[in-house]
Motif scaffolding. Structure first.
Motif, PDB file in Angstrom:
ATOM      1  N   ALA A 284       0.834  -1.208   0.000  1.00 47.98           N
ATOM      2  CA  ALA A 284       0.000   0.000   0.000  1.00 47.98           C
ATOM      3  C   ALA A 284       0.866   1.255   0.000  1.00 47.98           C
ATOM      4  O   ALA A 284       0.568   2.224  -0.712  1.00 47.98           O
ATOM      5  N   ARG A 285       1.954   1.226   0.795  1.00 49.04           N
ATOM      6  CA  ARG A 285       2.852   2.386   0.815  1.00 49.04           C
ATOM      7  C   ARG A 285       3.517   2.589  -0.541  1.00 49.04           C
ATOM      8  O   ARG A 285       3.637   3.724  -1.018  1.00 49.04           O
ATOM      9  N   GLU A 286       3.954   1.485  -1.152  1.00 46.65           N
ATOM     10  CA  GLU A 286       4.590   1.607  -2.466  1.00 46.65           C
ATOM     11  C   GLU A 286       3.602   2.100  -3.510  1.00 46.65           C
ATOM     12  O   GLU A 286       3.962   2.895  -4.379  1.00 46.65           O
ATOM     13  N   SER A 287       2.349   1.613  -3.414  1.00 49.72           N
ATOM     14  CA  SER A 287       1.334   2.073  -4.357  1.00 49.72           C
ATOM     15  C   SER A 287       1.059   3.566  -4.174  1.00 49.72           C
ATOM     16  O   SER A 287       0.923   4.306  -5.158  1.00 49.72           O
ATOM     17  N   ALA A 288       0.989   3.993  -2.892  1.00 52.04           N
ATOM     18  CA  ALA A 288       0.765   5.415  -2.626  1.00 52.04           C
ATOM     19  C   ALA A 288       1.937   6.255  -3.121  1.00 52.04           C
ATOM     20  O   ALA A 288       1.754   7.341  -3.694  1.00 52.04           O
ATOM     21  N   GLN A 289       3.168   5.734  -2.911  1.00 53.29           N
ATOM     22  CA  GLN A 289       4.339   6.473  -3.377  1.00 53.29           C
ATOM     23  C   GLN A 289       4.373   6.542  -4.904  1.00 53.29           C
ATOM     24  O   GLN A 289       4.720   7.575  -5.482  1.00 53.29           O
ATOM     25  N   THR A 290       3.990   5.413  -5.542  1.00 52.22           N
ATOM     26  CA  THR A 290       3.936   5.408  -7.006  1.00 52.22           C
ATOM     27  C   THR A 290       2.918   6.416  -7.526  1.00 52.22           C
ATOM     28  O   THR A 290       3.164   7.141  -8.494  1.00 52.22           O
ATOM     29  N   GLN A 291       1.752   6.449  -6.856  1.00 56.39           N
ATOM     30  CA  GLN A 291       0.721   7.394  -7.258  1.00 56.39           C
ATOM     31  C   GLN A 291       1.184   8.834  -7.045  1.00 56.39           C
ATOM     32  O   GLN A 291       0.933   9.712  -7.887  1.00 56.39           O
ATOM     33  N   LYS A 292       1.894   9.049  -5.925  1.00 56.83           N
ATOM     34  CA  LYS A 292       2.404  10.398  -5.653  1.00 56.83           C
ATOM     35  C   LYS A 292       3.440  10.796  -6.696  1.00 56.83           C
ATOM     36  O   LYS A 292       3.435  11.925  -7.204  1.00 56.83           O
ATOM     37  N   THR A 293       4.335   9.839  -7.030  1.00 58.23           N
ATOM     38  CA  THR A 293       5.359  10.118  -8.043  1.00 58.23           C
ATOM     39  C   THR A 293       4.720  10.394  -9.396  1.00 58.23           C
ATOM     40  O   THR A 293       5.137  11.299 -10.129  1.00 58.23           O
ATOM     41  N   ARG A 294       3.684   9.615  -9.729  1.00 54.63           N
ATOM     42  CA  ARG A 294       3.002   9.823 -11.006  1.00 54.63           C
ATOM     43  C   ARG A 294       2.341  11.205 -11.044  1.00 54.63           C
ATOM     44  O   ARG A 294       2.394  11.899 -12.072  1.00 54.63           O
ATOM     45  N   SER A 295       1.736  11.588  -9.923  1.00 49.13           N
ATOM     46  CA  SER A 295       1.093  12.907  -9.875  1.00 49.13           C
ATOM     47  C   SER A 295       2.119  14.028 -10.027  1.00 49.13           C
ATOM     48  O   SER A 295       1.895  15.006 -10.755  1.00 49.13           O
ATOM     49  N   LEU A 296       3.260  13.868  -9.318  1.00 46.11           N
ATOM     50  CA  LEU A 296       4.312  14.882  -9.442  1.00 46.11           C
ATOM     51  C   LEU A 296       4.859  14.929 -10.869  1.00 46.11           C
ATOM     52  O   LEU A 296       5.179  16.006 -11.390  1.00 46.11           O
TER      53      LEU A 296
END
Length: 483
Positions: free
Chosen positions: A254-266
């Protein structure tokens, strides 16, 4: 029989034989009054050393010997019930009662020691499970613990799936899978599928079973065996450890998915940020030409056309950077490399700036005698192009941008400096995206990473002294030694 048990048995027989000799050959200090006390004392000692049935039989023989040797009339088994009957009956009863109570107490003490040992074993097993990230690697250790609890009285098999246990027949496989699915014990004396010959104990987690222990046949009474309870406790510890690991993996995912989503948004935000300005300039210039063609001079139209061309080139560069960054963002990316000359790389970058008709070119200083670089020339050129272009935009004056290339130990260092607006302290290591670096900055970091190099930024404490970008790549010899 174990050697220790044999020695204890011999000692018990020796004590009984000594008692028989005392009764057979009495002395002045052994009388009818104190002989029963000696008999009961000695029988209570050897009863601790010998099995219960044998101790009772030997005690009866000792009482008979006492009657034969010391109870009048001596050397006969005749008993005067009024005078000595109660004495012999009492001696027999007390001797047997003491023998039974001592043996029972010894069994209780042995059981308590066994339970204390198993409790300690369970605590040690729990500590061991906490030390391992993957408790499933301890399956063989769990199997050995379960075999130790069974003490060879039954065959014990344990696994996470029925396919792991090749010795199971079709019926046992079905029972195994049923126990795993239902997360409940089944088989002998469990109230569930009592017709089965074996006992099945699950590795119980909070929501499901992670494996099953199969106790195959045997003469053990599963209703009264305490080891079944202890075995279930060991299995539950394993099940809970597997449960904790699953929860940890889900949380990490879940943390990696959230980080991936955050990176994608950035990433998308950076793309929009970098392309907004040139697109706005293109739209403004194109609108001016379309709406004011009659009122604009040729020079003004030419100016707008050149501006459109310049900004279109900027959008093209941003697109190239985006595509390259996307290609470098995969896991374990490997880019083709070959030995390249530093002078050729710098010359190619300057030629690209001339074609793009940059406002002015940087001052270049390349140290003499630099060795060849093992790199991807296209990517390195793209990094230097981004750094120099950004420095030119924010330098504020011609001849204020410098490119210095030198060797420091096992690295080749590219230093790009300007004299424009500096960066805030929190951006010195990563660069300031507000200066237009966005996607370009991420690309530079990605290229440095795939080449085992690094990229950093620094700025003087005094505002307006510009920024120094340092792009470091290892030499071919250093890369070979690292490999």
């Amino acid at each position: 029989m174990k050697p220790t048990g044999l020695l204890i048995g011999i000692l018990g027989f020796t004590l009984w034989a000594a008692l028989m000799l005392v009764l057979a050959y009495p002395h002045d200090w052994v009388t009818l009054a104190n002989a029963p006390v000696v008999l009961i004392l000695v029988s209570s000692i050897y009863s601790l050393l010998l099995p219960l049935s044998l101790s009772l039989a030997l005690s009866a023989l000792a009482v008979l010997m006492f009657n034969y040797q010391m109870v009048p009339p001596v050397h006969t088994f005749h008993v005067d019930l009024h005078e000595h009957g109660i004495l012999l009956i009492t001696m027999m009863g007390v001797s047997w009662l003491i023998t039974y109570l001592l043996r029972r107490q010894k069994q209780i003490a042995a059981l308590e020691r066994q339970q204390a040992q198993r409790t300690l074993q369970l605590m040690q097993w729990s500590e061991k499970l906490r030390e391992f990230d993957n408790p499933q690697q301890l399956l063989s250790d769990l199997h050995q613990l379960l075999l130790g609890l069974a003490e060879g009285s039954t065959q014990v098999l344990v696994g996470f799936t029925s396919s792991e246990l090749e010795s199971l027949n079709a019926t046992q496989i079905k029972a195994f899978d049923a126990c795993l699915q239902e997360n409940k014990a089944l088989g002998k004396s469990t109230g569930r599928y009592d017709n089965l010959e074996d006992l099945y104990l699950p590795m119980r987690g909070k929501s499901k079973a992670y494996g099953v222990c199969v106790c195959v046949g045997g003469d053990i009474d599963f209703n009264e065996a305490l080891w079944v309870r202890d075995a279930q406790a060991l299995l539950d510890q394993m099940g809970l450890a597997c449960d904790r690991r699953d929860n940890a993996l889900r949380a990490q995912s879940a943390r990696e998915s959230a980080q991936t989503q955050k990176t994608r948004s950035l990433f998308l935000t950076s793309i929009a940020h970098d392309q907004r300005t040139p697109l706005a300039s293109i739209m403004t210039s194109a609108s001016a030409i379309l709406e004011q063609t009659d009122r604009l001079s040729k020079d003004e139209i030419r100016h707008y056309a050149e501006l459109i061309q310049e900004e279109t080139q900027q959008v093209a560069r941003l697109t190239d950077n985006t595509l390259t960054l996307a290609r470098l963002s995969g896991e374990q990316v490997q880019v083709p490399t070959q030995l390249e000359s530093v002078e050729d790389i710098v010359a190619a970058v300057l030629q690209r700036l001339r074609k793009r008709k940059a406002v002015y070119l940087p001052t270049v200083k390349v140290a003499a005698g630099l060795p060849l670089l093992n790199c991807n020339m296209v990517l390195v050129e793209q990094v230097l192009d981004n750094l120099i272009d950004n420095a030119i935009k924010h330098s504020g004056a011609p001849c204020s941008v410098e490119l210095n290339v030198l060797q420091q130990q096992g690295d080749v260092v590219f230093q790009v400096s300007d004299r424009g607006v500096g960066m805030q302290g929190q951006h010195k290591l990563q660069g300031d995206e507000s200066r237009g670096m966005g996607i370009g900055l991420q690309l530079c970091h990605a290229v440095a990473q795939v080449h085992a190099g690094c990229l950093s930024f620094s700025t003087p404490a005094i505002a307006g002294q510009g920024v120094l970008a340092i792009f470091t790549l290892p030499l071919a010899e250093a890369q070979e030694q690292g490999a």
